[in-house]
Motif scaffolding. Structure first.
Motif, short mmCIF file in Angstrom:
data_model
loop_
_atom_site.label_atom_id
_atom_site.label_comp_id
_atom_site.label_asym_id
_atom_site.label_seq_id
_atom_site.Cartn_x
_atom_site.Cartn_y
_atom_site.Cartn_z
N ARG B 191 0.84 -1.20 0.00
CA ARG B 191 0.00 0.00 0.00
C ARG B 191 0.87 1.24 0.00
O ARG B 191 0.57 2.23 -0.67
N LEU B 192 1.95 1.20 0.77
CA LEU B 192 2.87 2.34 0.80
C LEU B 192 3.50 2.54 -0.57
O LEU B 192 3.59 3.67 -1.07
N THR B 194 2.44 1.44 -3.66
CA THR B 194 1.50 1.91 -4.70
C THR B 194 0.99 3.31 -4.37
O THR B 194 0.79 4.12 -5.27
N GLY B 195 0.79 3.58 -3.08
CA GLY B 195 0.37 4.93 -2.68
C GLY B 195 1.35 5.98 -3.15
O GLY B 195 0.95 7.02 -3.70
N THR B 196 2.62 5.69 -2.95
CA THR B 196 3.64 6.64 -3.37
C THR B 196 3.64 6.82 -4.88
O THR B 196 3.67 7.95 -5.39
#
Lengths: 212, 212
Positions: B191-192, B194-196
């Motif tokens: 998640r970190l 892809t979030g970035t």
DNA sequence: ATTACCAACTTAACAGTGTTAAGTAAAATA
DNA sequence: TATTTTACTTAACACTGTTAAGTTGGTAAT
């Protein structure tokens, strides 16, 4: 130190109450001036006129000292960020201020920064969980700026905590690469820094952001 | 090895033509299995049945070995990124693929990654300039994806080279923090990541981006 | 065939590292 | 005054990168 000569300690030069403080002072000073790599127990001890083993009376080992320095650094950074976050401005400008403060901290205190975020001790020992709190406080400052932006309907963010970490990671990347001198020298530092910050802000301001 | 006993080398176990290769193989293997911190000249030598000093016949020192490993890693990463960039898709998806490949490389080859981008040798010696070329090729791959996006009128970018470096720094931040375990464990890695990546893409797709 | 040379490797040593165990001198306590 | 505790010390172990000075075994030249 040949036998027959009085050591500093025997001559009474050391107020024996605050050896721990002396050790930390010497360690901090040596780290900042010569870098962490040349920060050895024996060097610290020599600097303050004690034997290396006396450090073990106050710290369980090099890692312990290491972690204490991390703690100090976190506190410093915290003051930096909190001051920056107190600007009276729109959320995007508050975030800009915080981001700039973070990078500035890293670039003006590279030795602290490295100990805090880059190096991990050789021995398998990990950063003690309770100490994470201070690190989290720094992320909380970013998060509160994000929430301000959401309230102002400026930012489009699904998960605030996640995005705060993302921003932190991003800034960390810039700082690390500059410190480690892995960035093209022809590139101007401040353009890289502001460029990165602007992309982030544009990103979290973009209604099309696939917020997870 | 006591005198009187034949060493492996004397027993002819080593084809004497490729000691250099043997050293590199052992170094790579040790680094990947035990981490760079426990990669010592004597360990490497022991692994291949030579004395530590024989390494100095092929490498000027630990730094030289170090740089050769960096070179290897760059080559690996290059293959990774080039393959990812060959996807047939819109510019934003090409960029996504490249970014994911970069992070994947870092997380599946953390020891390589550290040697390449995190550690800098204790001795003041710097990464030799000519070797930077391989590092630049990796950034060039990002840059070409950006140019594709500009041509498709998807991305709003002032300085492509600068933005490519920004993106690299960003990804580097994510990888480093995950490797160094300085990221909240409750946060999910992907998640970190892809979030970035999404924030970056949203950022450079935002018409309001203050492109410098 | 014998000497000289050279390449590939070795051992010994230097100066440093973190850390542990055991010892010592002075102060506090009984 | 005798004993214990405190605050340190020295000596040692097992490492580290690196250099200097051998020691082989094979080749080339005389």
């Amino acid at each position: 130190m040949e036998s027959g000569t009085l050591t500093d300690s025997q001559a009474g030069l050391h107020p024996d109450d605050d050896l721990r403080t002396q050790i930390l002072d010497a360690a901090r000073h040596l780290m900042v001036s010569d870098g962490y790599s040349s920060l050895s127990m024996r060097r610290i001890a020599r600097k303050i006129g004690y034997s290396a083993t006396s450090i073990y009376l106050h710290f369980s080992g090099k890692d312990d000292l290491f972690y204490t320095l991390i703690d100090e650094g976190m506190e410093r950074l915290n003051r930096y960020l909190e001051e920056a976050s107190r600007v009276n401005a729109s959320a995007d400008n508050v975030l800009r201020a915080i981001c700039n403060a973070f990078v500035e901290f890293g670039l003006t205190n590279p030795e602290y920064y490295e100990v805090m975020f880059v190096l991990h001790p050789d021995t398998g020992s990990r950063y003690p969980a309770p100490k994470y709190r201070k690190a989290r406080r720094n992320i909380a400052i970013i998060a509160s700026a994000l929430e301000k932006g959401i309230a102002e309907e400026r930012f489009v963010i699904g998960d605030v905590a996640l995005t705060a970490n993302t921003i932190w990671a991003t800034l960390h990347g810039v700082v690390t690469l500059i410190i480690a001198q892995r960035i093209d020298k022809t590139l101007q530092r401040n353009r890289l820094v502001t460029g990165t910050i602007e992309i982030i802000i544009a990103g979290i301001s973009n209604p099309n952001l696939k917020s997870s």
